[in-house]
Design a protein around this motif. Sequence first.
Motif, mmCIF file in Angstrom:
data_model
loop_
_atom_site.group_PDB
_atom_site.id
_atom_site.type_symbol
_atom_site.label_atom_id
_atom_site.label_comp_id
_atom_site.label_asym_id
_atom_site.label_seq_id
_atom_site.Cartn_x
_atom_site.Cartn_y
_atom_site.Cartn_z
ATOM 1 N N VAL A 64 16.457 7.650 53.657
ATOM 2 C CA VAL A 64 16.197 6.289 54.137
ATOM 3 C C VAL A 64 17.029 5.257 53.375
ATOM 4 C CG1 VAL A 64 14.422 4.526 54.405
ATOM 5 C CG2 VAL A 64 13.889 6.907 54.929
ATOM 6 N N TRP A 65 17.002 5.300 52.046
ATOM 7 C CA TRP A 65 17.754 4.335 51.246
ATOM 8 C C TRP A 65 19.248 4.619 51.258
ATOM 9 C CZ3 TRP A 65 16.206 -0.054 48.939
ATOM 10 C CH2 TRP A 65 14.857 -0.236 48.703
ATOM 11 N N TRP A 66 19.640 5.806 51.587
ATOM 12 C CA TRP A 66 21.038 6.207 51.428
ATOM 13 C C TRP A 66 21.985 5.394 52.306
ATOM 14 C CZ3 TRP A 66 23.708 7.987 47.813
ATOM 15 C CH2 TRP A 66 24.987 8.486 48.044
ATOM 16 N N GLY A 67 21.596 5.122 53.537
ATOM 17 C CA GLY A 67 22.465 4.356 54.436
ATOM 18 C C GLY A 67 22.785 2.967 53.910
ATOM 19 N N PRO A 68 21.763 2.146 53.634
ATOM 20 C CA PRO A 68 22.059 0.810 53.096
ATOM 21 C C PRO A 68 22.796 0.856 51.760
ATOM 22 C CG PRO A 68 19.789 0.920 53.842
ATOM 23 C CD PRO A 68 20.341 2.310 53.922
ATOM 24 N N MET A 69 22.477 1.823 50.911
ATOM 25 C CA MET A 69 23.149 1.897 49.622
ATOM 26 C C MET A 69 24.619 2.285 49.794
ATOM 27 S SD MET A 69 22.571 4.158 46.241
ATOM 28 C CE MET A 69 23.536 5.440 46.947
ATOM 29 N N SER A 70 24.901 3.218 50.691
ATOM 30 C CA SER A 70 26.284 3.611 50.936
ATOM 31 C C SER A 70 27.081 2.446 51.496
ATOM 32 C CB SER A 70 26.342 4.787 51.908
ATOM 33 O OG SER A 70 25.735 5.909 51.350
ATOM 34 N N TYR A 71 26.465 1.711 52.409
ATOM 35 C CA TYR A 71 27.124 0.533 52.968
ATOM 36 C C TYR A 71 27.435 -0.479 51.867
ATOM 37 C CZ TYR A 71 27.789 -3.894 55.320
ATOM 38 O OH TYR A 71 28.290 -5.113 55.712
ATOM 39 N N VAL A 112 35.266 9.072 49.760
ATOM 40 C CA VAL A 112 35.206 10.533 49.612
ATOM 41 C C VAL A 112 34.001 10.931 48.758
ATOM 42 C CG1 VAL A 112 36.396 12.518 48.576
ATOM 43 C CG2 VAL A 112 37.639 10.928 50.033
ATOM 44 N N LEU A 113 33.751 10.207 47.679
ATOM 45 C CA LEU A 113 32.591 10.512 46.839
ATOM 46 C C LEU A 113 31.284 10.341 47.602
ATOM 47 C CD1 LEU A 113 33.679 8.928 43.447
ATOM 48 C CD2 LEU A 113 33.393 11.355 43.971
ATOM 49 N N LEU A 114 31.194 9.323 48.445
ATOM 50 C CA LEU A 114 29.984 9.134 49.248
ATOM 51 C C LEU A 114 29.800 10.268 50.253
ATOM 52 C CD1 LEU A 114 29.983 5.286 49.865
ATOM 53 C CD2 LEU A 114 28.341 6.599 48.509
ATOM 54 N N VAL A 115 30.894 10.752 50.821
ATOM 55 C CA VAL A 115 30.801 11.886 51.757
ATOM 56 C C VAL A 115 30.285 13.126 51.025
ATOM 57 C CG1 VAL A 115 32.151 13.489 53.167
ATOM 58 C CG2 VAL A 115 32.508 11.028 53.383
ATOM 59 N N PHE A 116 30.861 13.413 49.854
ATOM 60 C CA PHE A 116 30.399 14.568 49.080
ATOM 61 C C PHE A 116 28.942 14.409 48.661
ATOM 62 C CE2 PHE A 116 34.979 15.489 47.876
ATOM 63 C CZ PHE A 116 35.048 16.627 48.653
ATOM 64 N N TYR A 117 28.571 13.210 48.216
ATOM 65 C CA TYR A 117 27.203 13.002 47.750
ATOM 66 C C TYR A 117 26.218 13.042 48.914
ATOM 67 C CZ TYR A 117 23.672 11.477 44.456
ATOM 68 O OH TYR A 117 22.570 11.415 43.656
ATOM 69 N N THR A 118 26.651 12.618 50.098
ATOM 70 C CA THR A 118 25.791 12.733 51.284
ATOM 71 C C THR A 118 25.509 14.206 51.577
ATOM 72 O OG1 THR A 118 26.661 10.685 52.202
ATOM 73 C CG2 THR A 118 25.613 12.205 53.744
ATOM 74 N N HIS A 119 26.530 15.044 51.501
ATOM 75 C CA HIS A 119 26.337 16.480 51.697
ATOM 76 C C HIS A 119 25.387 17.033 50.639
ATOM 77 C CE1 HIS A 119 27.291 20.792 51.356
ATOM 78 N NE2 HIS A 119 27.365 20.696 52.666
ATOM 79 N N PHE A 120 25.552 16.601 49.390
ATOM 80 C CA PHE A 120 24.670 17.026 48.301
ATOM 81 C C PHE A 120 23.223 16.626 48.587
ATOM 82 C CE2 PHE A 120 22.648 15.665 44.260
ATOM 83 C CZ PHE A 120 22.520 16.902 43.663
#
Length: 148
Positions: A64-71, A112-120
């Motif tokens: 839930v928090w990941w989207g706004p934080m990534s943005y 790229v780090l956000l993509v990797f961390y999203t997978h994690f």
Amino acid sequence: MMALMAGPGISKAFMAQVLITNHFSGGMMLLAMAVHQTPAMSWPKALLNFQRLVLGSLYATRIVWWGPMSYACLRLAYIYTGDFPVYVTNLGLRGLGYEYPLLSPIFLAVFVLLVFYTHFNLDLVQVNKKLLRKAEGRAAAAARGRGK
């Protein structure tokens, strides 16, 4: 942490909440891995409820928090790799001045780090869903054992 130190345009309260909840869910996840290897397995109902709490905290913070934080992180990387807005340059601060901030090394590295961390994060949720199913099976077996 970078967003907490960032200039205008990033909500400090929001980023503090994200930082605190991510650390809480990370601690709960590490504790869950340890608890499933201890004598706590002899308390199947407590283990089940604990695993529900862990998975709930992971869903709240890592989904839930990941989207706004990534943005917010991408926005921050974009702002700081280009030229700063006028209201910031008036304070004497300058960005890195890339003409195309979307192609700057900093923005691309953050992306790229956000993509990797999203997978994690997705992997963490899957692992803890398996642990929840295992805890549910133990609790059901214990309930059937008491029913005899």
